[in-house]
Design a protein around this motif. Sequence first.
Motif, PDB file in Angstrom:
ATOM      1  N   GLU A   6       0.835  -1.210   0.000  1.00  0.00           N
ATOM      2  CA  GLU A   6       0.000   0.000   0.000  1.00  0.00           C
ATOM      3  C   GLU A   6       0.870   1.260   0.000  1.00  0.00           C
ATOM      4  O   GLU A   6       0.533   2.262  -0.647  1.00  0.00           O
ATOM      5  CB  GLU A   6      -0.948  -0.037   1.197  1.00  0.00           C
ATOM      6  CG  GLU A   6      -1.995  -1.119   1.033  1.00  0.00           C
ATOM      7  CD  GLU A   6      -2.731  -1.479   2.304  1.00  0.00           C
ATOM      8  OE1 GLU A   6      -3.819  -2.081   2.191  1.00  0.00           O
ATOM      9  OE2 GLU A   6      -2.235  -1.172   3.418  1.00  0.00           O
ATOM     10  N   GLY A   7       1.993   1.218   0.691  1.00  0.00           N
ATOM     11  CA  GLY A   7       2.932   2.337   0.650  1.00  0.00           C
ATOM     12  C   GLY A   7       3.488   2.527  -0.752  1.00  0.00           C
ATOM     13  O   GLY A   7       3.635   3.664  -1.224  1.00  0.00           O
ATOM     14  N   ILE A   8       3.776   1.434  -1.427  1.00  0.00           N
ATOM     15  CA  ILE A   8       4.283   1.507  -2.804  1.00  0.00           C
ATOM     16  C   ILE A   8       3.208   2.066  -3.730  1.00  0.00           C
ATOM     17  O   ILE A   8       3.515   2.835  -4.652  1.00  0.00           O
ATOM     18  CB  ILE A   8       4.801   0.128  -3.265  1.00  0.00           C
ATOM     19  CG1 ILE A   8       6.075  -0.221  -2.483  1.00  0.00           C
ATOM     20  CG2 ILE A   8       5.063   0.101  -4.765  1.00  0.00           C
ATOM     21  CD1 ILE A   8       6.550  -1.649  -2.647  1.00  0.00           C
ATOM     22  N   VAL A   9       1.957   1.731  -3.485  1.00  0.00           N
ATOM     23  CA  VAL A   9       0.856   2.301  -4.267  1.00  0.00           C
ATOM     24  C   VAL A   9       0.847   3.826  -4.112  1.00  0.00           C
ATOM     25  O   VAL A   9       0.692   4.565  -5.090  1.00  0.00           O
ATOM     26  CB  VAL A   9      -0.510   1.700  -3.853  1.00  0.00           C
ATOM     27  CG1 VAL A   9      -1.674   2.497  -4.421  1.00  0.00           C
ATOM     28  CG2 VAL A   9      -0.599   0.243  -4.288  1.00  0.00           C
ATOM     29  N   MET A  10       1.050   4.301  -2.888  1.00  0.00           N
ATOM     30  CA  MET A  10       1.108   5.751  -2.659  1.00  0.00           C
ATOM     31  C   MET A  10       2.319   6.377  -3.362  1.00  0.00           C
ATOM     32  O   MET A  10       2.227   7.472  -3.897  1.00  0.00           O
ATOM     33  CB  MET A  10       1.147   6.049  -1.156  1.00  0.00           C
ATOM     34  CG  MET A  10      -0.140   5.716  -0.424  1.00  0.00           C
ATOM     35  SD  MET A  10      -1.561   6.665  -1.002  1.00  0.00           S
ATOM     36  CE  MET A  10      -1.061   8.312  -0.517  1.00  0.00           C
ATOM     37  N   CYS A  11       3.451   5.670  -3.352  1.00  0.00           N
ATOM     38  CA  CYS A  11       4.637   6.152  -4.074  1.00  0.00           C
ATOM     39  C   CYS A  11       4.325   6.273  -5.562  1.00  0.00           C
ATOM     40  O   CYS A  11       4.698   7.257  -6.207  1.00  0.00           O
ATOM     41  CB  CYS A  11       5.817   5.200  -3.879  1.00  0.00           C
ATOM     42  SG  CYS A  11       6.422   5.052  -2.195  1.00  0.00           S
ATOM     43  N   PHE A  12       3.655   5.271  -6.088  1.00  0.00           N
ATOM     44  CA  PHE A  12       3.294   5.260  -7.503  1.00  0.00           C
ATOM     45  C   PHE A  12       2.356   6.425  -7.823  1.00  0.00           C
ATOM     46  O   PHE A  12       2.511   7.083  -8.862  1.00  0.00           O
ATOM     47  CB  PHE A  12       2.661   3.918  -7.872  1.00  0.00           C
ATOM     48  CG  PHE A  12       2.410   3.758  -9.341  1.00  0.00           C
ATOM     49  CD1 PHE A  12       3.458   3.625 -10.241  1.00  0.00           C
ATOM     50  CD2 PHE A  12       1.107   3.741  -9.831  1.00  0.00           C
ATOM     51  CE1 PHE A  12       3.223   3.485 -11.599  1.00  0.00           C
ATOM     52  CE2 PHE A  12       0.866   3.602 -11.184  1.00  0.00           C
ATOM     53  CZ  PHE A  12       1.921   3.474 -12.072  1.00  0.00           C
ATOM     54  N   ALA A  13       1.402   6.710  -6.934  1.00  0.00           N
ATOM     55  CA  ALA A  13       0.478   7.838  -7.145  1.00  0.00           C
ATOM     56  C   ALA A  13       1.262   9.151  -7.218  1.00  0.00           C
ATOM     57  O   ALA A  13       1.024   9.988  -8.093  1.00  0.00           O
ATOM     58  CB  ALA A  13      -0.570   7.887  -6.033  1.00  0.00           C
ATOM     59  N   LEU A  14       2.227   9.322  -6.321  1.00  0.00           N
ATOM     60  CA  LEU A  14       3.066  10.516  -6.325  1.00  0.00           C
ATOM     61  C   LEU A  14       3.914  10.588  -7.592  1.00  0.00           C
ATOM     62  O   LEU A  14       4.025  11.643  -8.228  1.00  0.00           O
ATOM     63  CB  LEU A  14       3.969  10.515  -5.086  1.00  0.00           C
ATOM     64  CG  LEU A  14       5.018  11.618  -4.993  1.00  0.00           C
ATOM     65  CD1 LEU A  14       4.374  12.989  -4.973  1.00  0.00           C
ATOM     66  CD2 LEU A  14       5.882  11.402  -3.763  1.00  0.00           C
ATOM     67  N   LEU A  15       4.491   9.468  -7.965  1.00  0.00           N
ATOM     68  CA  LEU A  15       5.319   9.418  -9.165  1.00  0.00           C
ATOM     69  C   LEU A  15       4.508   9.786 -10.412  1.00  0.00           C
ATOM     70  O   LEU A  15       4.983  10.541 -11.259  1.00  0.00           O
ATOM     71  CB  LEU A  15       5.941   8.032  -9.313  1.00  0.00           C
ATOM     72  CG  LEU A  15       6.922   7.844 -10.467  1.00  0.00           C
ATOM     73  CD1 LEU A  15       8.144   8.737 -10.292  1.00  0.00           C
ATOM     74  CD2 LEU A  15       7.342   6.382 -10.559  1.00  0.00           C
ATOM     75  N   ILE A  16       3.293   9.281 -10.503  1.00  0.00           N
ATOM     76  CA  ILE A  16       2.427   9.582 -11.659  1.00  0.00           C
ATOM     77  C   ILE A  16       2.172  11.083 -11.756  1.00  0.00           C
ATOM     78  O   ILE A  16       2.232  11.659 -12.846  1.00  0.00           O
ATOM     79  CB  ILE A  16       1.082   8.826 -11.527  1.00  0.00           C
ATOM     80  CG1 ILE A  16       1.300   7.348 -11.649  1.00  0.00           C
ATOM     81  CG2 ILE A  16       0.064   9.326 -12.521  1.00  0.00           C
ATOM     82  CD1 ILE A  16       1.195   6.779 -13.015  1.00  0.00           C
ATOM     83  N   VAL A  17       1.878  11.720 -10.619  1.00  0.00           N
ATOM     84  CA  VAL A  17       1.636  13.167 -10.613  1.00  0.00           C
ATOM     85  C   VAL A  17       2.870  13.896 -11.145  1.00  0.00           C
ATOM     86  O   VAL A  17       2.763  14.796 -11.981  1.00  0.00           O
ATOM     87  CB  VAL A  17       1.266  13.674  -9.203  1.00  0.00           C
ATOM     88  CG1 VAL A  17       1.251  15.192  -9.150  1.00  0.00           C
ATOM     89  CG2 VAL A  17      -0.091  13.114  -8.776  1.00  0.00           C
ATOM     90  N   CYS A  18       4.042  13.498 -10.686  1.00  0.00           N
ATOM     91  CA  CYS A  18       5.283  14.153 -11.123  1.00  0.00           C
ATOM     92  C   CYS A  18       5.568  13.896 -12.599  1.00  0.00           C
ATOM     93  O   CYS A  18       5.940  14.821 -13.325  1.00  0.00           O
ATOM     94  CB  CYS A  18       6.454  13.692 -10.269  1.00  0.00           C
ATOM     95  SG  CYS A  18       6.374  14.251  -8.566  1.00  0.00           S
ATOM     96  N   VAL A  19       5.414  12.668 -13.040  1.00  0.00           N
ATOM     97  CA  VAL A  19       5.685  12.327 -14.443  1.00  0.00           C
ATOM     98  C   VAL A  19       4.752  13.101 -15.363  1.00  0.00           C
ATOM     99  O   VAL A  19       5.190  13.685 -16.358  1.00  0.00           O
ATOM    100  CB  VAL A  19       5.565  10.801 -14.671  1.00  0.00           C
ATOM    101  CG1 VAL A  19       5.535  10.458 -16.148  1.00  0.00           C
ATOM    102  CG2 VAL A  19       6.714  10.082 -13.987  1.00  0.00           C
TER     103      VAL A  19
END
Length: 159
Positions: A6-19
């Motif tokens: 679930e933490g990795i899912v949150m990391c992915f959400a943040l990464l998507i916003v940045c990308v």
Amino acid sequence: MLLLIEGIVMCFALLIVCVIGIANGPVGLVVLYEEDVQQRVIELGYTTPEKIRKSFIITCLALFIPSFVLPPIMVYGINGAETFLEGFYQMTVILLISGLFDRFFIDGYWVGKTKAWYIPGTEDLMPYIPKSVLIRKWIGTLVGFPLIAVLVAYIMTLV
């Protein structure tokens, strides 16, 4: 193990916003840079104050809505937390994983060591994340995220 995922899912959400935000160049997320960089980018004609204001609103929504919505869905909906302490602990772990990803990978490596966030004409304003800002970001991560978890867990106990 589930909290890590679930933490990795949150990391992915943040990464998507940045990308998505820098897909057409780092000026797309100049709102995340310090005021001096924003002013220089305006002076160079790369953007306008109006575009920065619009980007600020969109970026805040894209970053903060997932932080307040996804963890309680994961913790209470998927993990089945029932008490304040269960919710607080689990959301804190999830948010800290994403916060550490932000501090180490995004700030430390991606912004600090690659050219992906480099804006021509702002070389003299580098590093883009000065030490004082980095300290505030670390405090925000280590203190702010647990406070968000407290707030959300408390609200969830009322619901």
